[in-house]
Write an enzyme that holds these catalytic residues in place. Structure first.
Site, PDB file in Angstrom:
ATOM      1  N   CYS A 166      25.036  37.518  20.947  1.00 34.06           N
ATOM      2  CA  CYS A 166      25.455  37.593  22.361  1.00 34.06           C
ATOM      3  C   CYS A 166      26.947  37.355  22.521  1.00 34.06           C
ATOM      4  O   CYS A 166      27.499  37.617  23.570  1.00 34.06           O
ATOM      5  CB  CYS A 166      24.753  36.526  23.204  1.00 34.06           C
ATOM      6  SG  CYS A 166      22.979  36.659  23.326  1.00 34.06           S
ATOM      7  N   LYS A 185      18.847  48.413  17.499  1.00 37.34           N
ATOM      8  CA  LYS A 185      19.006  48.702  16.084  1.00 37.34           C
ATOM      9  C   LYS A 185      18.525  47.530  15.248  1.00 37.34           C
ATOM     10  O   LYS A 185      17.894  47.720  14.228  1.00 37.34           O
ATOM     11  CB  LYS A 185      20.489  48.957  15.778  1.00 37.34           C
ATOM     12  CG  LYS A 185      20.997  50.264  16.271  1.00 37.34           C
ATOM     13  CD  LYS A 185      20.530  51.427  15.438  1.00 37.34           C
ATOM     14  CE  LYS A 185      21.374  51.572  14.170  1.00 37.34           C
ATOM     15  NZ  LYS A 185      21.024  52.788  13.446  1.00 37.34           N
TER      16      LYS A 185
END
Ligand code: MSP
Length: 524
Positions: A133, A308
């Site tokens: 993040c 991904k």
């Protein structure tokens, strides 16, 4: 002087630790459709996109791949991120990289200004950081790890262990802006959209705001803090500033004043950065807050956010190689309510391609043009008497333009497409009912045949204009086949909001060939 209402739209800038997937392409297409619509409506439009290249995540990926961060980011930008824009046909006006010199220079000006105004201080800090993040996590997003991470604190979003960071940092006094932010959300309820996003942001800020750590000293892949180059600027502060630096903040006042404030389109996972931290930074700098922040939903694959790292990522060209960029753009804008999550499936994509694009729109265009060829030697006939059926089509077209435009104003791209598709459906129904092939058998009904084919062709003219922001390849092909370039000018110059004004197509226009707009897809 520029004319038209200013409309400056931004996409998030993308992390270049990896190649793009369809979730990233989704944000790009939505922003592109909105700006193409505004641009073609005569607004003073600007679309900015770009890449987010500093910070630990990129540094670690580059190192793991045996490259310097600069080599890595250059490679990914040139081989993956810029090519994405071609794959899905994005008409961006600018592309900013956070490693651009113009960005670094202007970021320093901004941060210096905040420092001089007393919004920044130095303090010791300790917190749990998620590199995925790029954020110190609030308590509400820290969970106990399980399995291989049992006994460790992990990030609720990435499911990976958090890292304890202990440093002397520079802090932005964000807490001082709590009330001003709450006032903003109250006075301008449309500032954060959709409503679910707004509620989340208001609840978050109402709990109280902490000051924000804005510098790091344990690595150097970032923009040096001007008054203390042993620190680099926190990657999110660096990244958010792209929206201002790209349009000349601190150096080109005319351009900045012309464009700012921007409307931001972001995924809901990064809403808080845009709806809390960013406006607080702008308030501190004495600049107007953004025009708004729209948080869209996630593309889900198998019920989970496609990513991904979870191996559910699908590359955009896996879709466009088979279906083309128009189908990609149409499908995601039509099938998912913008602002909500939506599931992607190959079956749904293939079904909509066949039913809506090939049969609904593509065949309509081919059939109408073929009939003009067959019955009127390829020349658009002069309509004679408009009966109720023709008036109904005219009303459908003008109502669809108003409805679609209003939907775009509220970022409801799916509703805009549904409104335009009412024309497709109405024209298909009209042709079935009027049976031009039957009229053609009766010489006495030649006037009626002319009226019907004029109506259908003029309907296609309106459709080409209205669909051009989405079907960027098919709409110009249809425009060329309609033969209207000489009489009406280029498709991109057609004012979108007047697309519904009936009778723009001149009788006597010679139509051309139209290859199938959405050819049959052979099963692999
Ligand atoms: N670099 C930051 C943004 C900085 S903006 C000042 C970032 N980059 S990202 O590459 O991770 O994500 C970019 C955008 O892609 C975000 O808006 C994110 O929501 C979006 N998406 C990533 N995965 C997605 C889906 N599965 N579905 C829809 N959008 C998704 O965050």
């Amino acid at each position: 002087m520029p004319e038209g209402r200013p409309f400056y739209l931004t996409t998030p800038i993308f992390y270049v630790n990896d190649v793009p997937h369809i979730g990233h392409a989704y944000t790009e297409v939505a922003a592109d459709v909105l700006t193409r619509w505004h641009r073609q409506s005569g607004d003073d439009t600007w679309l900015l996109t770009g890449t987010d290249e500093h910070g630990q995540k990129i540094l670690r990926t580059a190192t793991a791949n045996g490259a310097s961060p600069k080599e890595w980011t250059d490679r990914l930008v040139e081989t993956a991120w810029k090519p994405l824009l071609e794959t899905i046909d994005i008409a961006n006006d600018d592309f900013i990289r956070t490693t651009d010199e113009r960005h670094e220079r202007r970021v320093k000006l901004f941060i210096e200004k905040l420092h001089e105004a007393g919004h920044i201080y130095e303090a010791e800090f300790e917190g749990l950081y998620c590199v995925g993040c790029e954020e110190f996590k609030p308590q509400s997003e820290i969970v106990e790890g399980t399995g291989q991470y049992a006994g460790q604190k992990v990030c609720a979003i990435h499911g990976r262990p958090l890292e304890l960071m202990q440093e002397k940092n520079y802090f932005f006094r964000m807490s001082a802006f709590q009330q001003q932010l709450l006032d903003l959300y109250k006075e301008r309820p449309e500032f954060v959209q959709p409503e679910s996003a707004r509620n989340e942001v208001v609840a978050f800020v109402s709990q109280g705001l902490n000051d924000l750590s804005i510098s790091r000293s344990s690595f150097d892949w970032g923009i040096p803090i001007p008054w203390d180059p042993s620190h680099v600027l926190y990657v999110w502060v660096d990244a958010l500033l792209n929206y201002a630096t790209a349009i000349g903040y601190g150096e080109d006042d005319a351009e900045f004043t012309r464009r700012w404030p921007a409307q931001h389109i972001v995924g809901k996972d990064i809403l808080r950065f845009h709806a809390v931290i960013w406006p607080a930074m702008l308030m501190a700098a004495g600049l107007p807050v953004p025009a708004g922040v729209f948080g869209h939903g996630w593309l889900l694959v198998g019920g989970e956010k496609m990513s991904k790292s979870k191996l559910t990522g699908i590359a955009p060209n896996e879709i466009t190689d088979t279906f083309g960029s128009d189908a990609f753009r149409y499908y995601f804008m039509r099938a998912i309510s913008f602002g909500q999550d939506g599931s992607f499936s190959w079956e749904d994509l293939a079904a909509r391609y066949q039913a809506e694009l090939a049969n609904g729109f593509g065949n309509l265009a081919s059939r109408v043009l073929a009939m003009v060829k067959r019955y009127f030697d390829g020349v658009v006939p002069q309509p004679v008497v408009d009966e109720a059926a023709e008036l109904a089509i005219q009303t459908t077209v003008s109502a669809a333009v108003l409805e679609a435009d209003a939907a775009i104003e509220r970022f409801a791209i799916h509703d805009a497409l549904a409104a335009v598709w009412k024309i497709v459906d109405a024209l298909n129904g009209y042709i079935t009912e009027q049976e031009p092939w039957a009229l053609a058998k009766d010489q006495a009904r030649r006037d009626r045949l002319a009226t019907v084919l004029y109506t259908a062709t003029e309907g296609l003219r309106a459709l080409a204009v209205l669909l051009s922001p989405v079907l960027t390849k098919a709409a110009p092909k249809l425009w060329a086949a309609l033969g209207v370039e000489d009489s009406l000018g280029e498709l991109s110059a057609q004012p979108l909001r007047s697309a519904g004004e009936w009778g723009q197509l001149k009788p006597g226009t010679a139509v051309g060939e139209l290859e199938p707009l959405f050819p049959r897809i052979e099963a692999a």
